[in-house]
Design an enzyme around this catalytic site. Sequence first.
Site, PDB file in Angstrom:
ATOM      1  CE  LYS A  22      -1.654   1.436   4.161  1.00 41.30           C
ATOM      2  NZ  LYS A  22      -1.280   2.797   4.545  1.00 41.30           N
ATOM      3  CG  ASN A  23       2.270   2.785   3.525  1.00 41.70           C
ATOM      4  OD1 ASN A  23       1.105   3.071   3.252  1.00 41.70           O
ATOM      5  ND2 ASN A  23       2.700   2.619   4.773  1.00 41.70           N
ATOM      6  CB  CYS A 117      -5.139  10.529  12.043  1.00 38.39           C
ATOM      7  SG  CYS A 117      -3.603   9.656  12.154  1.00 38.39           S
ATOM      8  NE  ARG A 122       0.226  10.225  10.272  1.00 42.77           N
ATOM      9  CZ  ARG A 122      -0.195   9.217   9.512  1.00 42.77           C
ATOM     10  NH1 ARG A 122      -1.334   8.626   9.773  1.00 42.77           N
ATOM     11  NH2 ARG A 122       0.528   8.813   8.495  1.00 42.77           N
ATOM     12  CG  ASP A 306       3.619   1.434   9.548  1.00 45.81           C
ATOM     13  OD1 ASP A 306       3.121   2.243  10.338  1.00 45.81           O
ATOM     14  OD2 ASP A 306       3.859   1.699   8.350  1.00 45.81           O
ATOM     15  NE  ARG A 398      -7.410   4.061   5.764  1.00 46.29           N
ATOM     16  CZ  ARG A 398      -7.002   5.213   6.252  1.00 46.29           C
ATOM     17  NH1 ARG A 398      -7.462   5.612   7.409  1.00 46.29           N
ATOM     18  NH2 ARG A 398      -6.159   5.964   5.604  1.00 46.29           N
TER      19      ARG A 398
HETATM   20  N1  EPU Z   1       5.950  14.889  10.858  1.00 47.15           N
HETATM   21  C1  EPU Z   1       5.940  16.235  11.163  1.00 47.15           C
HETATM   22  N2  EPU Z   1       5.812  17.122  10.122  1.00 47.15           N
HETATM   23  C2  EPU Z   1       5.698  16.709   8.826  1.00 47.15           C
HETATM   24  C3  EPU Z   1       5.699  15.338   8.536  1.00 47.15           C
HETATM   25  C4  EPU Z   1       5.829  14.430   9.580  1.00 47.15           C
HETATM   26  O1  EPU Z   1       6.062  16.627  12.316  1.00 47.15           O
HETATM   27  O2  EPU Z   1       5.579  17.565   7.935  1.00 47.15           O
HETATM   28  C5  EPU Z   1       6.106  13.904  11.954  1.00 47.15           C
HETATM   29  C6  EPU Z   1       4.865  13.020  12.090  1.00 47.15           C
HETATM   30  O3  EPU Z   1       3.850  13.634  12.867  1.00 47.15           O
HETATM   31  C7  EPU Z   1       5.444  11.780  12.713  1.00 47.15           C
HETATM   32  C8  EPU Z   1       6.842  11.701  12.076  1.00 47.15           C
HETATM   33  O4  EPU Z   1       7.139  13.021  11.614  1.00 47.15           O
HETATM   34  O5  EPU Z   1       5.565  11.962  14.103  1.00 47.15           O
HETATM   35  C9  EPU Z   1       6.988  10.722  10.918  1.00 47.15           C
HETATM   36  O6  EPU Z   1       5.912  10.900  10.012  1.00 47.15           O
HETATM   37  P1  EPU Z   1       5.998  10.584   8.456  1.00 47.15           P
HETATM   38  O7  EPU Z   1       5.773  11.835   7.692  1.00 47.15           O
HETATM   39  O8  EPU Z   1       7.234   9.797   8.155  1.00 47.15           O
HETATM   40  O9  EPU Z   1       4.727   9.636   8.269  1.00 47.15           O
HETATM   41  P2  EPU Z   1       3.835   9.600   6.968  1.00 47.15           P
HETATM   42  O10 EPU Z   1       4.663   9.842   5.783  1.00 47.15           O
HETATM   43  O11 EPU Z   1       2.615  10.406   7.176  1.00 47.15           O
HETATM   44  C10 EPU Z   1       4.184   7.057   6.403  1.00 47.15           C
HETATM   45  C11 EPU Z   1       3.308   5.852   6.257  1.00 47.15           C
HETATM   46  C12 EPU Z   1       2.806   5.448   7.637  1.00 47.15           C
HETATM   47  C13 EPU Z   1       4.032   5.109   8.503  1.00 47.15           C
HETATM   48  C14 EPU Z   1       4.950   6.324   8.574  1.00 47.15           C
HETATM   49  C15 EPU Z   1       6.232   6.062   9.336  1.00 47.15           C
HETATM   50  C16 EPU Z   1       2.381   6.150   4.051  1.00 47.15           C
HETATM   51  C17 EPU Z   1       1.202   6.463   3.211  1.00 47.15           C
HETATM   52  N3  EPU Z   1       2.200   6.188   5.375  1.00 47.15           N
HETATM   53  O12 EPU Z   1       3.370   8.070   6.989  1.00 47.15           O
HETATM   54  O13 EPU Z   1       2.036   4.270   7.455  1.00 47.15           O
HETATM   55  O14 EPU Z   1       3.610   4.768   9.800  1.00 47.15           O
HETATM   56  O15 EPU Z   1       5.309   6.745   7.236  1.00 47.15           O
HETATM   57  O16 EPU Z   1       6.929   5.002   8.790  1.00 47.15           O
HETATM   58  O17 EPU Z   1       3.452   5.857   3.539  1.00 47.15           O
HETATM   59  C18 EPU Z   1       0.383   2.698   7.997  1.00 47.15           C
HETATM   60  O18 EPU Z   1       0.601   2.148   6.922  1.00 47.15           O
HETATM   61  O19 EPU Z   1      -0.332   2.178   8.898  1.00 47.15           O
HETATM   62  C19 EPU Z   1       0.971   4.004   8.260  1.00 47.15           C
HETATM   63  C20 EPU Z   1       0.502   4.830   9.207  1.00 47.15           C
END
Ligand code: EPU
Length: 419
Positions: A22-23, A117, A122, A306, A398
């Site tokens: 998915k990711n 969320c 996030r 995850d 999902r």
């Molecule tokens: N963060 C910030 N500011 C930003 C972006 C992130 O403070 O602009 C913080 C977040 O709040 C979090 C940390 O940085 O505390 C890491 O977040 P990241 O941006 O890496 O997460 P994401 O890109 O939103 C993806 C996966 C998640 C997975 C995380 C971490 C996708 C679509 N989602 O989320 O997957 O947990 O990376 O590996 O790729 C899941 O599949 O269940 C899932 C939540």
Amino acid sequence: MEKLLIKGGNSLSGKIKCSGAKNAALPMIASTILCEDKITLKNLPYLQDITTMFELLGSMGSEILLDENMNFTISSSNLSDIEARYELVKTMRASILVLGPLLARYGKARIALPGGCAIGSRPVNYHLDALKLLGAKIKLKNGYIEASAKKLIGNSIRFDGVTVTGTENLMMAATLAEGRTTLLNVAKEPEIIDLAEMLNSMGAKISGAGSEEIIIDGVDRLHETVFSIPADRIEAGTYLVAAAVTNGNVTVEGINPKRLMKVISKLKDTGADVKHDQESISISMNRDHPRPVDITTAPFPEFPTDMQAQFSVINAISKGTSNIYETVFENRFMHILELNRMGCDISVKGNHAIIKGVKSIYGAQVMATDLRASASLILAGLCAKGETVVDRIYHIDRGYERIEEKLNYLGADITRLPS
Ligand code: EPU
């Protein structure tokens, strides 16, 4: 709302094939916006989040065709809209992935600002700050991100914090920017490498994905490609844990073990016998109780957040006490309260869960709160005495393709109850 009824106690055994990740798939679908030509994606998992991403692209004017081999061809040659509406963004935060491609190709984007969320606040500030350094003008208005740029210009950008989708957004935006972009303090998750490979197959010039520094030399246009989505490492890890908590013997096929080295090493620490070749991982557990393992989640190559909820279940039925530190998201212990309702003994202090292993857990009615939390409740149901009913399983749909079918194939007893 549909529910899953799990009759616990069966030991899982057999072989199972991983679905597409998915990711990895979500940014790849968004990346089709960068290109005038058609893009064909193979091995897409059948999941609610994928359908939502297609709905988002469709709402902007992309044409999506499914052929008889279940390959999707996406044509975003001439979008009529550059807006990701709140109705879609609120159901899937990964909608933010269209921001970079829209800005790069159309010079403008209007995306509903994702809210917090179940697992944390996030924010998307790292995405926005980095896009500004490529020359984008960004305003927040009426709950929307309004972004514009005549032409994105390459720059050297150090992310303030490691972000997976932020790194992906910037990588996509920079492919069509003028000149060279260097991204530092980037995410190194396998999905970043997958996206870079797909973009390069479309004519992008990206090097260093998976390392500390990603270099992108902008090109004028991208071209058609056919790309297959790699296997889902988190799905694979979840099925390995399912075998571990049921004293099972399972082989997960189609997965590159290099993507799961930390998980494999922790599974070995629990006392499981884990073997792998280049494309499969086998696990065999033969103990009264697993050994407890301490875990600290962190960005790749460290232990994935995850997989944290799933390992909570191994520790909950282990012989001894263990500690889990969740360092990526500030609120990712929602499953703990539900697990305690099944007889687990877990206390949480901030980002630290202290898990005292118990002899046995029992079935209960529990509520899923997010994707990986729901997976952990199913795993707990598999090793609990009696029946477990997991409510709100739309969370699991999902991100796990046909989970009850796959687990039943391995010997589980799970029934989907209609709403
Ligand atoms: N963060 C910030 N500011 C930003 C972006 C992130 O403070 O602009 C913080 C977040 O709040 C979090 C940390 O940085 O505390 C890491 O977040 P990241 O941006 O890496 O997460 P994401 O890109 O939103 C993806 C996966 C998640 C997975 C995380 C971490 C996708 C679509 N989602 O989320 O997957 O947990 O990376 O590996 O790729 C899941 O599949 O269940 C899932 C939540």
